[in-house]
Design an enzyme around this catalytic site. Structure first.
Site, short mmCIF file in Angstrom:
data_model
loop_
_atom_site.label_atom_id
_atom_site.label_comp_id
_atom_site.label_asym_id
_atom_site.label_seq_id
_atom_site.Cartn_x
_atom_site.Cartn_y
_atom_site.Cartn_z
N THR A 45 6.61 39.91 29.12
CA THR A 45 5.98 41.13 28.44
C THR A 45 6.56 42.44 29.16
OG1 THR A 45 4.20 41.18 30.05
CG2 THR A 45 3.85 40.20 27.84
N ARG A 98 6.02 42.26 37.62
CA ARG A 98 6.17 42.38 36.10
C ARG A 98 6.27 40.95 35.26
NH1 ARG A 98 10.92 46.47 34.05
NH2 ARG A 98 11.80 44.60 34.29
N ASP A 115 15.08 40.87 44.65
CA ASP A 115 15.92 39.95 44.97
C ASP A 115 16.82 40.16 45.58
OD1 ASP A 115 14.72 37.94 43.36
OD2 ASP A 115 15.72 38.31 41.68
C1 PRP Z 1 10.00 45.56 40.23
C2 PRP Z 1 10.13 46.86 40.79
C3 PRP Z 1 8.91 47.55 40.67
C4 PRP Z 1 8.85 47.11 39.06
C5 PRP Z 1 9.25 48.24 38.09
O1 PRP Z 1 9.23 44.87 40.78
O2 PRP Z 1 10.32 46.63 42.30
O3 PRP Z 1 7.74 47.11 41.22
O4 PRP Z 1 9.61 45.94 38.89
O5 PRP Z 1 9.05 47.99 36.81
P1 PRP Z 1 8.16 48.67 35.95
O6 PRP Z 1 8.40 50.27 36.02
O7 PRP Z 1 8.93 48.41 34.38
O8 PRP Z 1 6.89 48.15 36.04
P2 PRP Z 1 9.28 43.06 40.42
O9 PRP Z 1 8.37 42.68 39.17
O10 PRP Z 1 10.69 42.72 40.11
O11 PRP Z 1 8.61 42.25 41.65
P3 PRP Z 1 9.24 42.18 42.99
O12 PRP Z 1 9.19 43.36 43.75
O13 PRP Z 1 8.35 41.06 43.42
O14 PRP Z 1 10.81 41.66 42.92
#
Ligand code: PRP
Length: 212
Positions: free
Chosen positions: A107, A103, A202
């Site tokens: 945004t 993400r 994390d």
């Molecule tokens: C987190 C989580 C999902 C996403 C959910 O990943 O594991 O993939 O955010 O958010 P959304 O429903 O609003 O799209 P993140 O972007 O933190 O990446 P990571 O797994 O690398 O920590």
């Protein structure tokens, strides 16, 4: 059968509580993700197709069953990686196709940075593995990719979801199945699930936790 399945089970409730606790350290957090992924997968795979097969036990021949569908596990990097081993333990013949999405911090929109999906021969059933469904943007991006690949049946396994994300996925992909341990009511102004559990990636990988 499409729909949203919030799985009710005392073990899920107890493990989820420890998962949410900010004092739970990373090694225990990973173990809890592992257990919850197994319990969710047990529920989510109840309608897999099987066919009869005969086996010879040490004493007699008897009828059993074997899977007839190609199952694909689709972990969304990074956090989804922690759910792969427990589900593979249950379905050793499954294929694992990685999708990288993160993400954008400004945004909150998903950014695709990796896809291992082949162009052809889609699996029969895809299990998307991602501990968090927040706005739903990442899962909708994954579902779009799987639809373009031609997968007929897709199930999402998430440990925690926000109502907003569930509604987005349901309205965009009404044929999908969503299996979750709990649906939380809110997203904060940074699009973190509240009460949630912070940033699953994390906490799994013991990197900076900036969910506050
Ligand atoms: C987190 C989580 C999902 C996403 C959910 O990943 O594991 O993939 O955010 O958010 P959304 O429903 O609003 O799209 P993140 O972007 O933190 O990446 P990571 O797994 O690398 O920590």
């Amino acid at each position: 059968m499409s729909g949203v399945f919030e799985v009710q089970h005392p073990l899920i409730a107890c493990h989820l509580t420890r998962l949410r606790d900010e004092s739970t350290p990373s090694p225990e957090f990973r173990q809890l993700v592992n257990r919850l992924a197994s319990l969710l997968a047990y529920e989510a795979t109840k309608d897999l197709h099987t066919e009869p097969v005969t086996v010879q036990t040490p004493l007699a021949r008897t009828e059993g069953r074997r899977l007839t569908q190609r199952i694909g596990l689709i972990p969304i990097l990074r956090a989804g990686l922690a759910m792969v081993d427990p589900v593979l333990e249950l379905i050793p013949s499954a294929e694992v196709w990685h999708l990288g999405l993160y993400r954008d911090e400004e945004t909150a929109k998903p950014v695709k940075y990796y896809s291992k999906l082949p162009a052809e021969r889609p699996v029969d059933v895809a299990l998307i593995l991602d501990p968090m469904l927040a706005t739903g943007g990442s899962v909708v991006a994954a579902l779009t990719t799987l639809r373009d690949w031609g997968v007929p049946h897709v199930k999402l396994l998430s440990l925690i979801a926000a109502e907003e994300g569930v509604k987005l996925v349901e309205s965009t992909f009404p044929d999908s199945q969503i299996y979750v341990c709990h649906i939380d009511p809110d997203l904060n102004d940074r699009k973190f699930i509240v009460p949630g559990l912070g940033d699953a990636g994390d906490r799994i990988f013991n990197t900076v936790n900036d969910a506050g």
